[in-house]
Design a protein around this motif. Structure first.
Motif, PDB file in Angstrom:
ATOM      1  N   ALA A 181       0.814  -1.216   0.000  1.00  0.00           N
ATOM      2  CA  ALA A 181       0.000   0.000   0.000  1.00  0.00           C
ATOM      3  C   ALA A 181       0.848   1.266   0.000  1.00  0.00           C
ATOM      4  CB  ALA A 181      -0.917   0.008   1.220  1.00  0.00           C
ATOM      5  N   ALA A 182       2.160   1.128  -0.075  1.00  0.00           N
ATOM      6  CA  ALA A 182       3.071   2.274  -0.001  1.00  0.00           C
ATOM      7  C   ALA A 182       2.849   3.052   1.286  1.00  0.00           C
ATOM      8  CB  ALA A 182       2.917   3.183  -1.212  1.00  0.00           C
ATOM      9  N   ALA A 183       2.480   2.325   2.350  1.00  0.00           N
ATOM     10  CA  ALA A 183       2.321   2.932   3.670  1.00  0.00           C
ATOM     11  C   ALA A 183       3.533   2.667   4.547  1.00  0.00           C
ATOM     12  CB  ALA A 183       1.067   2.388   4.350  1.00  0.00           C
ATOM     13  N   LEU A 184       4.319   1.643   4.191  1.00  0.00           N
ATOM     14  CA  LEU A 184       5.517   1.272   4.934  1.00  0.00           C
ATOM     15  C   LEU A 184       6.649   1.094   3.930  1.00  0.00           C
ATOM     16  CD1 LEU A 184       6.835   0.382   7.633  1.00  0.00           C
ATOM     17  CD2 LEU A 184       6.092  -1.955   7.089  1.00  0.00           C
ATOM     18  N   LYS A 185       7.700   1.870   4.098  1.00  0.00           N
ATOM     19  CA  LYS A 185       8.819   1.827   3.145  1.00  0.00           C
ATOM     20  C   LYS A 185       9.721   0.632   3.438  1.00  0.00           C
ATOM     21  CE  LYS A 185      12.466   4.734   1.170  1.00  0.00           C
ATOM     22  NZ  LYS A 185      13.125   6.068   1.236  1.00  0.00           N
TER      23      LYS A 185
ATOM     24  N   LEU B  31      -5.500   3.047  -4.749  1.00  0.00           N
ATOM     25  CA  LEU B  31      -5.589   1.782  -4.030  1.00  0.00           C
ATOM     26  C   LEU B  31      -6.430   1.958  -2.774  1.00  0.00           C
ATOM     27  CD1 LEU B  31      -3.464   1.832  -1.363  1.00  0.00           C
ATOM     28  CD2 LEU B  31      -1.817   1.829  -3.228  1.00  0.00           C
ATOM     29  N   PHE B  32      -6.916   0.839  -2.273  1.00  0.00           N
ATOM     30  CA  PHE B  32      -7.764   0.861  -1.082  1.00  0.00           C
ATOM     31  C   PHE B  32      -7.213  -0.142  -0.088  1.00  0.00           C
ATOM     32  CE2 PHE B  32     -11.238  -0.734   1.507  1.00  0.00           C
ATOM     33  CZ  PHE B  32     -11.826   0.437   1.955  1.00  0.00           C
ATOM     34  N   MET B  33      -6.918   0.337   1.108  1.00  0.00           N
ATOM     35  CA  MET B  33      -6.393  -0.510   2.185  1.00  0.00           C
ATOM     36  C   MET B  33      -7.470  -0.641   3.259  1.00  0.00           C
ATOM     37  SD  MET B  33      -3.687  -2.118   3.529  1.00  0.00           S
ATOM     38  CE  MET B  33      -3.101  -2.657   5.151  1.00  0.00           C
TER      39      MET B  33
ATOM     40  N   LEU C 166      -6.349  -3.973  -0.900  1.00  0.00           N
ATOM     41  CA  LEU C 166      -5.494  -4.672   0.047  1.00  0.00           C
ATOM     42  C   LEU C 166      -6.291  -4.824   1.335  1.00  0.00           C
ATOM     43  CD1 LEU C 166      -2.370  -2.504  -0.754  1.00  0.00           C
ATOM     44  CD2 LEU C 166      -2.686  -4.884  -1.454  1.00  0.00           C
ATOM     45  N   ILE C 167      -6.717  -6.038   1.631  1.00  0.00           N
ATOM     46  CA  ILE C 167      -7.687  -6.262   2.703  1.00  0.00           C
ATOM     47  C   ILE C 167      -7.100  -7.208   3.742  1.00  0.00           C
ATOM     48  CG2 ILE C 167     -10.009  -7.052   3.237  1.00  0.00           C
ATOM     49  CD1 ILE C 167     -10.873  -6.286   0.460  1.00  0.00           C
TER      50      ILE C 167
END
Length: 276
Positions: A53-57, A85-87, A172-173
């Protein structure tokens, strides 16, 4: 949306320094593909979703979304990419005093202007769309209820209904069925996979319900200790694959239990064919 992970290492923010939740994970999903991530607790499934999700590098390795490294983008471009995208976390972050309709319509935010977003807080912009999304999860009667009046399972389904309104090409679920009974679980996962298939949305979901994953996904990725244990079409996932995937975790919990006892209780029994 296409996803490519190349030898990715990543550390969960809550983990001790130097501890990697993912260790050299390489994985590729093509647009419209549906993949279930399974494995014991602590295997790195949620961390993998956060990386995708490009939330954590990643601390090492590379993530590519549509052949683009999101961490090479400027802030505005990165935000636009994330809008595609949807997380859905296991526990949806729904403000308790918020109305369900507002919570569901939040899925539309990446496609709305600031003015539309603010207006919808007071006068919901797409009541019909929110109603239709909730109806797919048998929650239409909760349209104007407050979130704090919902059960845990109802909140989880509201979080999934939000995905149906999101302008996303990647879902991303994380553990979508953890608070649902068997009947609601079947309804929820059927809806998610059917809508994703109809719209050509790439879907990656983490699951502990092995039998459900095998029944609804064409591809299964097994994670163990932060690494890919197997990546196979569902038809090729055997009882031995599942036993080995969960064996180490069960042995640690039960002091060296045999491999056979490590298989999740809901895993399917192998088909036995006798040829003459």
């Amino acid at each position: 949306m296409n996803i490519d992970l190349h030898a990715v290492y990543a550390r969960h923010p809550a983990a001790p320094s130097g501890t990697s939740a993912l260790r050299g994970v390489s994985l590729a999903l093509r647009a419209g593909e549906q993949v279930a991530l399974i494995g014991p607790s602590g295997a790195g499934k949620t961390t993998l979703l956060q990386v995708a999700a490009a939330a954590l590098k990643p601390s090492r390795g590379q993530l590519l979304l549509e052949a683009v490294d999101p961490w090479s983008l400027r802030t505005a471009a990165l935000q636009r990419l994330r809008g595609r995208l949807f997380m859905a976390p296991q526990t949806p972050p729904l403000p308790p005093r918020q109305r369900v309709i507002t919570a569901v319509l939040a899925g539309r935010l990446p496609a709305w202007s600031l003015a539309t977003s603010l207006r919808s807080l007071f006068y919901p912009v797409d009541i019909a769309g929110a109603h239709a999304a909730l109806e797919r999860f048998d929650l239409a009667e909760k349209l104007f209820a407050r979130v704090d009046r919902l059960s845990g399972g109802e909140r989880q389904r509201v979080g999934l209904a939000r995905a149906l309104l999101a302008p996303a090409t990647l879902w991303l679920i994380d553990e979508p069925l953890s608070a649902l009974d068997p009947t609601r679980s079947e309804q929820a996962i059927s809806t998610v996979t059917e809508v994703a298939r109809e719209r050509g949305i790439t879907l990656m979901a983490t699951m502990h319900q092995v039998d459900t994953a095998l029944a609804h996904f064409d591809r299964i990725v097994g994670l163990r200790d932060g690494a890919v244990a197997f990546d196979l079409p569902t038809a090729q996932v055997s009882r031995d694959h599942l036993a080995r995937l969960y064996a180490q975790h069960e042995a640690e919990l039960h002091g060296g239990a045999p491999v056979e006892s490590a298989l999740p209780p809901d895993a399917p029994q192998p088909a036995v064919m006798h040829c003459r």
